[in-house]
Write an enzyme that holds these catalytic residues in place. Structure first.
Site, short mmCIF file in Angstrom:
data_model
loop_
_atom_site.label_atom_id
_atom_site.label_comp_id
_atom_site.label_asym_id
_atom_site.label_seq_id
_atom_site.Cartn_x
_atom_site.Cartn_y
_atom_site.Cartn_z
CG ASN A 23 13.51 -6.47 3.72
OD1 ASN A 23 12.54 -5.64 4.43
ND2 ASN A 23 13.90 -6.40 2.50
CB CYS A 126 1.44 -2.16 -1.33
SG CYS A 126 2.43 -3.00 -2.34
NE ARG A 131 4.99 -6.56 -1.62
CZ ARG A 131 5.49 -5.85 -1.02
NH1 ARG A 131 5.19 -4.47 -0.73
NH2 ARG A 131 6.70 -6.12 -0.26
CG ASP A 316 13.52 -4.41 -2.07
OD1 ASP A 316 12.65 -3.98 -2.34
OD2 ASP A 316 13.57 -4.76 -0.74
NE ARG A 408 7.00 1.37 5.49
CZ ARG A 408 7.08 0.76 4.32
NH1 ARG A 408 7.43 1.36 3.31
NH2 ARG A 408 7.26 -0.67 4.58
#
Length: 429
Positions: A23, A126, A131, A316, A408
């Site tokens: 991130n 998503c 978002r 997360d 990912r």
């Protein structure tokens, strides 16, 4: 499509090297668009999202090279990447790229600031919610850009350049803060960003921008003061360690039991996770090299947790904590306040024997005596790793499908866990 097979029951012991933060790495790579000089990034993780973003930036004209490994260096050390955007050849980011990785929408700010125009596809929804990007657009408009939505694209123009201004966000948004910050560094005059996100990855990008010649005050706070510059220059910056990866492996050790040293983990970045683990009865010890996690025989205590923007408990980490609490001795409550639709892993955990009951944005997790292996399917990045954590403690064999989600955001997960004693392997499709 690859899958991961886990035979549960093994304790974890050893060391795990924490990779660079995804991130932070992604917006840092995008920041290369702000200068025609070379930006060098160290400790870049080897992830599918990083590879995809390299291709996307290449389409805009960024020349990218990655240093080869020196003899004797570890295969899990991060890459050194050199990015040079000498000439921007295209200011359009098409749907087929933005739809594959939401973070690619962030190219809009640097392209607009440097070239005076950008046309970037709306990212759309998503798996974990819509978002929206309304606050991104607000930031661009506050800086003097004309912004329109045309056939699914955000078209922003500022032919005379951006002008510093006050940007006050109605709520905390990491993406909007990135957009405002990377636009303001090339805007004329001063920009004040209020209610900015305080995540460490924001600070990491801001510190890199300062190395590139930007003037930013208030880094790490909710108010950023940016004095625009005519141009930025070359810099070298090391990506900070991934706090989500560190927290994830800490949860894995707590679930399986054992003693693992998380090398490179920064305790100042994972304070909320350490607090929750301490309350759950897991031993956490800061070291000169990182963080040691251990659980040797003691049962897990239930906890009550609400996800919040940094420095609160991160969204997360919600799925990983939920997996851990399936084995707690009592009932835990986990409330999700950041994203809607982020409980899709609940049904897959139930396939392993978890007892979880949803009520709106809260989940009551009733601890069970045992989990049993089963075929499960990943629905998103964090949900997929929660299934791996559950599989470490499940009796028998667990197979996690759609592990491209894992690739990912987690570098060599099966190798890192396997080196500590987990019975885990990747099976090719």
């Amino acid at each position: 499509m690859d899958r991961i097979r886990i035979r549960g029951g093994n304790r974890l012991n050893g060391e795990i090297q924490i990779s660079g933060a995804k991130n932070a790495a992604l917006p840092l790579m995008i920041a290369s668009l702000l200068t025609d000089d070379t930006l060098t990034l160290r400790n870049v993780p080897r992830l599918a999202d990083v590879t995809l973003l390299m291709r996307i930036l290449g389409n805009h004209g960024v020349d990218i090279s990655v240093d080869g490994k020196r003899l004797g260096t570890s295969g899990i050390q991060g890459d050194t990447m050199h990015l040079t955007a000498r000439t921007i050849v295209d200011t359009t980011a098409p749907y087929e790229t933005v739809s594959r990785m939401r973070a690619s929408f962030w190219v809009l700010g640097p392209l607009l600031a440097r070239c005076g125009e950008a046309r970037v596809s709306l990212p759309g929804g998503c798996a974990i919610g819509t978002r929206p990007v309304d606050m991104h657009i607000q930031a661009f408009e506050n800086l003097g850009a004309n912004v329109e939505i045309d056939q699914g694209y955000v078209v922003a123009k500022a032919p005379k350049g951006l002008r510093g201004n006050k940007i006050s966000f109605s709520k905390v948004s990491v993406g909007a803060t990135h957009a405002a910050l990377m636009s303001a560094v090339l805007a004329r005059g001063e920009t004040v960003i209020e209610n900015a996100a305080r995540e460490p990855e924001i600070s990491d990008v801001a510190e890199c921008l300062v190395k590139m010649g930007a003037h930013i005050e208030g880094i790490g706070s909710s108010t950023l003061h940016v004095q625009g510059r005519e141009r930025l220059h070359s810099a070298t910056h090391e990506v900070l360690p991934d706090r989500i990866e560190a927290g994830t492996y800490a949860m894995a050790v707590a679930m399986a039991g054992g003693d693992v040293h998380l090398l490179g983990a920064r305790t100042d970045l994972v304070g909320s996770v350490i607090d929750v683990l301490d309350r759950a009865g897991v031993s956490t010890s800061p070291t000169n090299q990182g963080l040691r996690i251990s659980r040797n025989g003691a049962g897990l205590k239930p906890v009550e947790v609400t996800t919040e923007p940094y420095p609160g408990f991160p969204t997360d980490m919600q799925a990983q904590l939920m997996a851990l609490m399936t084995r707690a001795e009592g009932t835990s409550t986990i409330t999700e306040t950041i994203f809607e639709n982020r409980f899709m892993h609940v049904q897959e955990l139930a396939r392993l024997g978890a007892d979880i009951r949803l009520n709106g944005d809260s989940a009551a997790v009733y601890g069970v005596k045992r989990l049993r292996g089963a075929e499960v399917m990943a629905t998103d990045l964090r949900a997929s790793v929660s299934l791996v954590i559950a599989g470490l403690a499940a009796e028998g064999e667990t197979t996690v499908h759609r592990v491209y989600h894992l690739d990912r955001g987690f570098e060599r997960l099966e190798k890192k866990l396997g080196a500590c004693g987990a019975d885990i392997e990747r099976l090719a499709s």
